[in-house]
Design a protein around this motif. Structure first.
Motif, PDB file in Angstrom:
ATOM      1  N   TYR A 161     102.102  10.475 108.799  1.00  0.00           N
ATOM      2  CA  TYR A 161     101.957  11.891 109.119  1.00  0.00           C
ATOM      3  C   TYR A 161     102.208  12.149 110.598  1.00  0.00           C
ATOM      4  O   TYR A 161     101.719  11.408 111.452  1.00  0.00           O
ATOM      5  CB  TYR A 161     100.562  12.384 108.730  1.00  0.00           C
ATOM      6  CG  TYR A 161     100.397  12.527 107.238  1.00  0.00           C
ATOM      7  CD1 TYR A 161     100.496  13.769 106.627  1.00  0.00           C
ATOM      8  CD2 TYR A 161     100.181  11.413 106.436  1.00  0.00           C
ATOM      9  CE1 TYR A 161     100.366  13.907 105.244  1.00  0.00           C
ATOM     10  CE2 TYR A 161     100.058  11.529 105.061  1.00  0.00           C
ATOM     11  CZ  TYR A 161     100.151  12.783 104.474  1.00  0.00           C
ATOM     12  OH  TYR A 161     100.042  12.903 103.104  1.00  0.00           O
ATOM     13  N   LEU A 163     103.969  15.554 113.435  1.00  0.00           N
ATOM     14  CA  LEU A 163     104.031  16.979 113.745  1.00  0.00           C
ATOM     15  C   LEU A 163     105.486  17.452 113.714  1.00  0.00           C
ATOM     16  O   LEU A 163     106.341  16.915 114.412  1.00  0.00           O
ATOM     17  CB  LEU A 163     103.446  17.233 115.137  1.00  0.00           C
ATOM     18  CG  LEU A 163     103.450  18.699 115.598  1.00  0.00           C
ATOM     19  CD1 LEU A 163     102.416  19.508 114.811  1.00  0.00           C
ATOM     20  CD2 LEU A 163     103.165  18.792 117.095  1.00  0.00           C
ATOM     21  N   TRP A 182      95.237  17.288 122.510  1.00  0.00           N
ATOM     22  CA  TRP A 182      94.707  18.417 121.754  1.00  0.00           C
ATOM     23  C   TRP A 182      94.708  19.700 122.587  1.00  0.00           C
ATOM     24  O   TRP A 182      95.003  20.780 122.070  1.00  0.00           O
ATOM     25  CB  TRP A 182      93.300  18.112 121.257  1.00  0.00           C
ATOM     26  CG  TRP A 182      92.823  19.199 120.337  1.00  0.00           C
ATOM     27  CD1 TRP A 182      92.181  20.350 120.678  1.00  0.00           C
ATOM     28  CD2 TRP A 182      93.000  19.264 118.913  1.00  0.00           C
ATOM     29  NE1 TRP A 182      91.935  21.117 119.562  1.00  0.00           N
ATOM     30  CE2 TRP A 182      92.427  20.487 118.470  1.00  0.00           C
ATOM     31  CE3 TRP A 182      93.577  18.396 117.983  1.00  0.00           C
ATOM     32  CZ2 TRP A 182      92.418  20.845 117.115  1.00  0.00           C
ATOM     33  CZ3 TRP A 182      93.572  18.776 116.635  1.00  0.00           C
ATOM     34  CH2 TRP A 182      93.005  19.982 116.222  1.00  0.00           C
ATOM     35  N   SER A 214      96.948  19.913 106.020  1.00  0.00           N
ATOM     36  CA  SER A 214      95.976  19.892 107.125  1.00  0.00           C
ATOM     37  C   SER A 214      94.570  19.595 106.599  1.00  0.00           C
ATOM     38  O   SER A 214      93.637  20.363 106.803  1.00  0.00           O
ATOM     39  CB  SER A 214      95.996  21.215 107.894  1.00  0.00           C
ATOM     40  OG  SER A 214      95.818  22.320 107.030  1.00  0.00           O
ATOM     41  N   TYR A 219      93.691  15.292 109.887  1.00  0.00           N
ATOM     42  CA  TYR A 219      93.262  15.695 111.221  1.00  0.00           C
ATOM     43  C   TYR A 219      92.533  14.565 111.940  1.00  0.00           C
ATOM     44  O   TYR A 219      92.857  14.172 113.055  1.00  0.00           O
ATOM     45  CB  TYR A 219      92.258  16.852 111.123  1.00  0.00           C
ATOM     46  CG  TYR A 219      92.797  18.247 111.226  1.00  0.00           C
ATOM     47  CD1 TYR A 219      93.519  18.679 112.339  1.00  0.00           C
ATOM     48  CD2 TYR A 219      92.531  19.178 110.238  1.00  0.00           C
ATOM     49  CE1 TYR A 219      93.965  19.985 112.447  1.00  0.00           C
ATOM     50  CE2 TYR A 219      92.974  20.491 110.326  1.00  0.00           C
ATOM     51  CZ  TYR A 219      93.686  20.886 111.434  1.00  0.00           C
ATOM     52  OH  TYR A 219      94.125  22.176 111.541  1.00  0.00           O
ATOM     53  N   GLN A 222      93.467  11.260 114.069  1.00  0.00           N
ATOM     54  CA  GLN A 222      93.791  11.277 115.497  1.00  0.00           C
ATOM     55  C   GLN A 222      92.564  11.037 116.367  1.00  0.00           C
ATOM     56  O   GLN A 222      92.683  10.746 117.550  1.00  0.00           O
ATOM     57  CB  GLN A 222      94.442  12.609 115.867  1.00  0.00           C
ATOM     58  CG  GLN A 222      95.716  12.919 115.079  1.00  0.00           C
ATOM     59  CD  GLN A 222      96.712  11.788 115.085  1.00  0.00           C
ATOM     60  OE1 GLN A 222      96.776  10.983 114.157  1.00  0.00           O
ATOM     61  NE2 GLN A 222      97.494  11.685 116.145  1.00  0.00           N
ATOM     62  N   LEU A 288     101.699  20.075 110.433  1.00  0.00           N
ATOM     63  CA  LEU A 288     101.244  18.704 110.198  1.00  0.00           C
ATOM     64  C   LEU A 288     101.780  18.297 108.833  1.00  0.00           C
ATOM     65  O   LEU A 288     101.522  18.967 107.836  1.00  0.00           O
ATOM     66  CB  LEU A 288      99.709  18.687 110.209  1.00  0.00           C
ATOM     67  CG  LEU A 288      98.925  17.374 110.144  1.00  0.00           C
ATOM     68  CD1 LEU A 288      97.434  17.667 110.362  1.00  0.00           C
ATOM     69  CD2 LEU A 288      99.102  16.604 108.849  1.00  0.00           C
ATOM     70  N   LEU A 311     101.511  13.477 115.969  1.00  0.00           N
ATOM     71  CA  LEU A 311     100.466  14.472 116.157  1.00  0.00           C
ATOM     72  C   LEU A 311      99.789  14.248 117.503  1.00  0.00           C
ATOM     73  O   LEU A 311      99.672  13.103 117.958  1.00  0.00           O
ATOM     74  CB  LEU A 311      99.421  14.357 115.045  1.00  0.00           C
ATOM     75  CG  LEU A 311      99.755  14.983 113.698  1.00  0.00           C
ATOM     76  CD1 LEU A 311      98.716  14.551 112.665  1.00  0.00           C
ATOM     77  CD2 LEU A 311      99.786  16.490 113.810  1.00  0.00           C
ATOM     78  N   GLY A 324      99.066   7.938 114.094  1.00  0.00           N
ATOM     79  CA  GLY A 324      99.020   8.942 113.039  1.00  0.00           C
ATOM     80  C   GLY A 324      98.257   8.431 111.842  1.00  0.00           C
ATOM     81  O   GLY A 324      97.721   7.317 111.851  1.00  0.00           O
TER      82      GLY A 324
END
Length: 447
Positions: A161, A163, A182, A214, A219, A222, A288, A311, A324
């Protein structure tokens, strides 16, 4: 450029409680089964897999044909489009028509496969073959194919995964590069958001847990969380990574307009698997998603240039940028099989032979599942796809650990995420403690 096929079955299984507990009735391997056959003699084994799309089925046939060419005495009867439910029933029943080798999209079920004895421990096979899984497979893939010391499955291609971002929108907003931390991600999401009539002309990012891919586990990868402590108890309320992850996601929800406004907008957008996916149409500027999205997005002929990057990571983990979330397809050998040595030859070929893994990855357009295959010059891919190869090979990339009751704990965490982002739950710490207690109860009842 690769044209990716969505893992619809995998995504559905990942999200639904029912599929997470499919294996609750799985049998223990029969005592009269085992690795007693002579794989050098003429024999036929059954291989059940879950792929169903025409190009995928063709790719599996090509993979098996390559095996039969190198093992002319072992014939493989291939049965496709098999769900975990069907596989589980066959593993319970055994018999000549039951699978000797299986593959599944549902990594969440590894804990059930291993603890129930439905699939045999592959550790002795690896040891006898002189293959070290630790140096053969990427770290995250090596982790999600075993449970409680039992390696009853092995990686068979993977998903990574990252971005996706709208390069045209980035240029218009004056953003020079994809966010790495972030705080950069948060700033870019706000800068890319263009309000229009009480809703959005363009949303920088859809942060809701109901959004496309998502999910909490995607999430939180990360944030490098530890899901379970050494005592086997949920670490949801004790590992700061979870509180930090929930807090930052909720902050982004609030800053982009609030949960209700975002949900109202989301209800007007296209579905995950169609050409009207909001990233394809430019309604959402960052997405994502897994490696398959690149081919799907290009097929939709977007009016902008697509960028791909890892990400972003929390600001205090900036040195880990490039990591990821990793998951993928798994393969294993039925404990009821009387042809386990022949079955191992097929499993070994499909999952550790570099050329076989590379060829299958080229055909299926997923991430290769061995470190050697990830570096192979025979890989064919769009240059942007290399982002996912690098994420898969990154030792800091993470996955979600196997559990005795499958992915129930992930469904429980996701449900808490819905409650927290929507404002139904306001006390985060108390909510985490309550959710952790529920996870522990569910696991205790499954033992």
């Amino acid at each position: 450029m690769p044209t990716a096929i969505p893992r619809v079955a995998r995504k559905a299984a990942f999200a639904l409680t029912a599929s997470a507990v499919l294996l609750t009735a799985a049998c223990t391997g029969q005592s009269n089964a085992g690795a007693t056959d002579d794989p050098s003699k003429d024999t036929t084994i059954n291989f059940w897999h879950a792929w169903s799309a025409p190009n995928e089925v063709k790719a599996v046939k090509s993979l098996v044909a390559g095996f039969e060419k190198t093992h002319p005495n072992i014939h493989v009867n291939v049965v496709g489009n098999m769900t975990d439910d069907k596989i589980n029933q066959a593993l319970r029943g055994g018999g000549d028509r039951a699978p000797d080798v299986i593959s599944s999209f549902t990594t969440n079920n590894v804990g059930k496969f291993c603890s129930s004895g439905a699939l045999t421990d592959l550790g002795p096979f690896f040891e006898k073959a002189g293959i070290d899984p630790e140096t053969t497979f990427p770290k995250a893939m090596n982790e999600y194919t075993r449970f409680d010391g039992n390696r009853c499955t092995v990686p068979l291609l993977g998903d990574a995964y990252g971005l996706y971002y709208n390069k045209t929108a980035f240029e218009k907003a004056g953003i020079a590069h994809p966010p790495k931390t972030w705080s950069e991600f948060e700033a870019d999401a706000k800068k890319l958001t263009i309000p229009q009539g009480g809703t959005y002309k363009q949303l920088g990012f859809m942060p809701d847990y109901h959004g496309w891919e998502s999910t909490t586990e995607h999430y939180f990868a990360q944030f490098s969380p530890t899901y379970f402590g050494k005592d086997g108890k949920s670490a949801l309320a004790t590992d700061p990574a979870f509180e930090k992850g929930f807090t930052l996601q909720k902050k982004l929800v609030d800053e982009l307009g609030g949960f209700q406004k975002l949900e109202k907008f989301r209800a007007t957008l296209g579905d995950e698997w169609g050409p009207k996916h909001p990233f394809h149409t430019g309604q959402v500027a960052m997405q994502l998603d897994g490696e398959w999205r690149l081919g799907m997005a290009e097929e939709a002929k977007p009016k902008f240039e697509i960028g791909v990057a890892p990400l972003p990571v929390p600001d205090d983990q900036a040195d880990r940028y490039g990591k990821g979330y990793i998951t993928g397809t798994i393969a294993g050998i039925a404990a009821t099989s009387h042809k386990q040595n022949a079955a191992w030859e097929l499993v070994k070929y499909m999952t550790t032979d570099t050329d076989a893994v590379v060829g299958f990855a080229n055909d299926i357009h997923n991430v290769p599942s061995t470190l050697a295959a990830l570096k192979s010059p025979k890989l064919k891919y769009d240059p942007r796809f290399k982002t996912f190869l690098d994420i898969a090979a990154d030792p800091d990339s993470t996955t979600t650990p196997a559990s005795i009751n499958g992915g129930v704990y992930l469904v429980t965490i996701q449900q808490f995420g819905y409650d927290y982002e929507s404002g139904k739950v306001t006390d985060l710490k108390a909510g985490l403690r309550k959710t952790a207690a529920q996870i522990d109860t569910d696991i205790a009842q499954a033992k």
